[in-house]
Design a protein around this motif. Structure first.
Motif, mmCIF file in Angstrom:
data_model
loop_
_atom_site.group_PDB
_atom_site.id
_atom_site.type_symbol
_atom_site.label_atom_id
_atom_site.label_comp_id
_atom_site.label_asym_id
_atom_site.label_seq_id
_atom_site.Cartn_x
_atom_site.Cartn_y
_atom_site.Cartn_z
ATOM 1 N N SER B 316 0.815 -1.218 0.000
ATOM 2 C CA SER B 316 0.000 0.000 0.000
ATOM 3 C C SER B 316 0.849 1.269 0.000
ATOM 4 O O SER B 316 0.379 2.326 -0.424
ATOM 5 N N SER B 321 0.342 2.507 -6.135
ATOM 6 C CA SER B 321 -0.514 1.345 -5.878
ATOM 7 C C SER B 321 -1.954 1.761 -5.538
ATOM 8 O O SER B 321 -2.903 1.229 -6.130
ATOM 9 N N GLU B 322 -2.136 2.703 -4.638
ATOM 10 C CA GLU B 322 -3.501 3.107 -4.246
ATOM 11 C C GLU B 322 -4.244 3.778 -5.397
ATOM 12 O O GLU B 322 -5.386 3.400 -5.686
ATOM 13 N N LEU B 324 -4.026 3.431 -8.540
ATOM 14 C CA LEU B 324 -4.375 2.521 -9.642
ATOM 15 C C LEU B 324 -5.004 1.222 -9.146
ATOM 16 O O LEU B 324 -5.082 0.242 -9.885
ATOM 17 N N ALA B 325 -5.446 1.219 -7.915
ATOM 18 C CA ALA B 325 -5.975 -0.018 -7.323
ATOM 19 C C ALA B 325 -7.166 -0.574 -8.093
ATOM 20 O O ALA B 325 -7.494 -1.757 -7.968
ATOM 21 N N GLY B 326 -7.810 0.277 -8.905
ATOM 22 C CA GLY B 326 -8.973 -0.184 -9.659
ATOM 23 C C GLY B 326 -8.630 -1.068 -10.847
ATOM 24 O O GLY B 326 -9.505 -1.726 -11.414
ATOM 25 N N LEU B 327 -7.372 -1.116 -11.238
ATOM 26 C CA LEU B 327 -6.979 -1.952 -12.379
ATOM 27 C C LEU B 327 -7.226 -3.436 -12.062
ATOM 28 O O LEU B 327 -6.988 -3.876 -10.940
ATOM 29 N N PRO B 328 -7.693 -4.183 -13.073
ATOM 30 C CA PRO B 328 -7.992 -5.608 -12.800
ATOM 31 C C PRO B 328 -6.737 -6.446 -12.528
ATOM 32 O O PRO B 328 -6.851 -7.577 -12.074
ATOM 33 N N THR B 331 -3.546 -5.588 -7.181
ATOM 34 C CA THR B 331 -4.160 -5.735 -5.865
ATOM 35 C C THR B 331 -3.252 -5.075 -4.843
ATOM 36 O O THR B 331 -2.036 -5.277 -4.892
#
Lengths: 90, 523
Positions: B316, B321-322, B324-328, B331
């Protein structure tokens, strides 16, 4: 030779001592020499190649078969020319 | 050049006949003679037997330590400069054959994992269940399919990896004997490795014996098919006689219930690989097409998500990372242990990283044996003492090719090394290029998939070790210890037996005066 006949080739038992036809020309590898004539083994058949010196050892040569004795499976032939190299020499 | 009639027919010049000299002196010298150059490989084989057979530890990392110690101890026996020893290891490790094997494993590993995650195993189980193929017939069917697949793609290693990942769990679940099943997969790989025109061993056998590839394949068909027919019957009989493992009825029922026909869409992925290979595409390109199709099918049919194929697990506190966290494929994870890249592609590659290192080191050790002269002295001895007539010469060719291939892990490397000796013995008795190439490749294909240190067995075992993580019902105890499969690689043993009988009886023998091989189509 067609592709199909290539698959059928060799489904047979070949003799250890094949016969040679006097007068025929064959290509063989010379195994050893005494300096003036060489010796080739075709299976366990022995062919003395007149004129095959050290430069022909382990090379493929064309030979005209002059004489063949079926009972002893030995023959004589005359060197015509060197036609090929061994596949392991290079 | 022609100079006729210098010896009269009655002369017997046999006493003075002298053969040709072709060998160079060895480059690395050892205390204790040329035989000592086999020490690193010999040490490794003993280590491998003790570790995998006597103590039943199938850990590739342990084998790496074994070959490393062998190489280090072997160095102390070198006479003179040790640098040549070190350089010879590098010379071996940089041979294309070793890298070819690694590429085949990694590509096939990714491909097999994508198919596995896309439900292909479930599809196979569904098909076998629907078609009524029981546990008894499964190994025999697997043998045939592995043989067809390998003949299509040309890499037995790749096929072994794919089939152990896909057919092996399906068969075990249906109640087939795991050892027999592994043997059947290896047998199929041998069949294809031996017969496929695009197989690297087929090509090496043809090129080293100055024979055309098409003619070599056509002329070896008789040996391969005789062995395969008997092997098939063997798998049918043994399949009926050898029982499978007790898989909990509940686990079996759950898996069967979740097995869907849709996974069989990946038959198309496999056919794409075979088709591309047959069309003459490079194996990297052929399997890459399979990978692309498998990804498309997995996504299009909802078999996996993009994140199942490749997933970045980022901490995190990483800069992006946060946001773009929506990218499939991303994680955000909290625990440090969870950070890493996962998914089918990564899992497919991961199993072969250790094995790749091991193989490079073994090839390095094999090169020491070749440059140190142990290899040469063994072959020179056999040529002088064993190849006394055509029958013994052929038996010597079979025996020496089998022995060297049993010792050197990557069979293509062994084949390259022994090819010149096979042609030397064969040419002495004027055996034609097809016969020599067939004797050479029969043993090469067979021995590459039998012993615990053989490349094919190592690759299959590496692929198998991933299965307990894939399936809840697959426990560690279901893994096949490599030494156990040795007697069940029917195609391998039968192929060697066919050539022994062929040498004794003259079956399939062709002399240069019968037929000369056509010019080699060099690749």
């Amino acid at each position: 030779m067609s592709l199909f006949s290539k698959y059928l080739k060799g489904w047979q038992f070949r003799a250890n001592r094949p016969t040679l036809e006097p007068g025929s020309e064959i290509d063989v590898f010379v195994a050893e020499t005494n300096g003036t004539s060489g010796r080739a083994y075709i299976g366990d058949t022995e062919l003395i190649v007149n004129g095959a010196g050290p430069e022909t050892v382990e090379k493929q040569v064309r030979v005209r078969v002059t004489d063949f004795d079926e009972t002893t499976a030995t023959g004589q032939g005359d060197l015509l020319e060197v036609v090929g190299e061994s596949s392991y020499s290079g | 050049m022609s100079e006729n009639g210098t010896t009269s027919p009655g002369d017997d010049p046999s006493d003075q006949f002298i053969g040709g000299e072709t060998e160079d002196s060895p480059r690395v010298e050892f205390y204790g003679g040329r035989g000592m150059s086999a020490f690193p490989i010999g040490f490794f084989i003993v280590w491998a037997i003790v570790q995998t057979a006597l103590w039943r530890i199938g850990d590739t990392g342990g084998l790496i330590v074994g070959i490393l110690i062998g190489l280090i101890v072997g160095m102390f026996f070198v006479r003179g400069n040790w640098q040549s020893y070190a350089n010879t290891i590098f010379e071996g490790m940089t041979q294309p054959v070793a890298v070819t094997a690694i590429v085949a494993w990694i590509w096939a590993g990714m491909f097999a994992q994508l198919l596995q995650d896309g439900g292909f195993v479930g599809g196979l189980v569904w098909l076998a269940d629907t078609a009524g193929i029981g546990a008894a017939l499964f190994p025999a069917i697997t043998f045939v399919l592995a043989a067809v697949f390998t003949t299509g793609i040309g890499t037995g290693y790749g096929a072994t990896v794919a089939f152990v990942g896909l057919f092996f769990p399906a068969g075990v679940l249906l109640g087939a004997n795991p050892v027999l099943l592994f043997g059947a997969i290896l047998s199929g790989a041998i069949f294809g490795d031996n017969l496929a025109p695009v197989s690297d061993t087929t090509i090496v056998s043809a090129v080293t014996q100055d024979a055309d590839i098409g003619g070599v394949v056509a002329s070896r068909f008789k040996y391969v098919i005789i062995a395969a027919a008997i092997a098939f019957v063997g798998y049918v009989i043994a399949g009926g006689a050898m029982s499978g493992l007790e898989i909990g009825a509940e686990a079996q029922a759950i898996f069967l219930e979740s097995s869907e026909a849709i996974g069989l869409v990946h038959v198309i992925s496999m056919l794409a690989v075979i088709g591309a290979a047959i069309a003459g595409r490079h194996i990297v390109e052929a399997i890459s097409w399979g990978i692309v199709l498998a990804v498309v099918f997995n996504l299009a049919f909802g078999l996996t998500t993009l994140g199942d194929i490749v997933m970045f697990n980022a901490p995190s506190d990483a800069p992006l990372s946060e946001p773009l966290a929506g990218l499939p494929i991303l994680t955000v994870v909290e625990e440090a242990d969870a950070v890493g890249v996962t998914g089918s592609l990564m899992n497919g590659v991961a199993g072969f990283l250790e094995l790749s290192i091991l193989v490079l080191l073994i090839i390095g050790a094999a090169q020491i044996m070749i440059r140190g002269g142990a290899f040469e002295s063994l072959l020179e001895w056999s040529i002088e003492n064993l190849a006394t007539n055509v029958r013994n010469a052929e038996l010597t060719m079979v025996g020496s090719a089998a022995l060297i291939n049993a010792i050197i892990t990557i069979n293509t490397a062994a084949e390259v090394a022994i090819g010149p000796y096979i042609s030397k013995i064969g040419e002495r008795f004027n055996l034609n290029g097809y016969r020599r190439a067939n004797i050479l490749d029969g043993q090469t294909a067979a021995m590459g998939y039998i012993f615990p240190w053989s490349g094919g067995v190592l690759a299959g075992y590496s692929a198998m070790q991933r299965l307990p993580r894939e399936y809840d019902w697959f426990s560690e105890s279901m893994l096949v210890t490599p030494i156990d499969v040795v007697p069940f690689v029917f195609q391998g043993w039968l192929l060697v037996a066919v050539f022994v009988v062929a040498a004794l009886t003259g079956f399939g023998r062709e002399y240069i005066i019968d037929r000369q091989s056509e010019e080699v189509a060099r690749v």
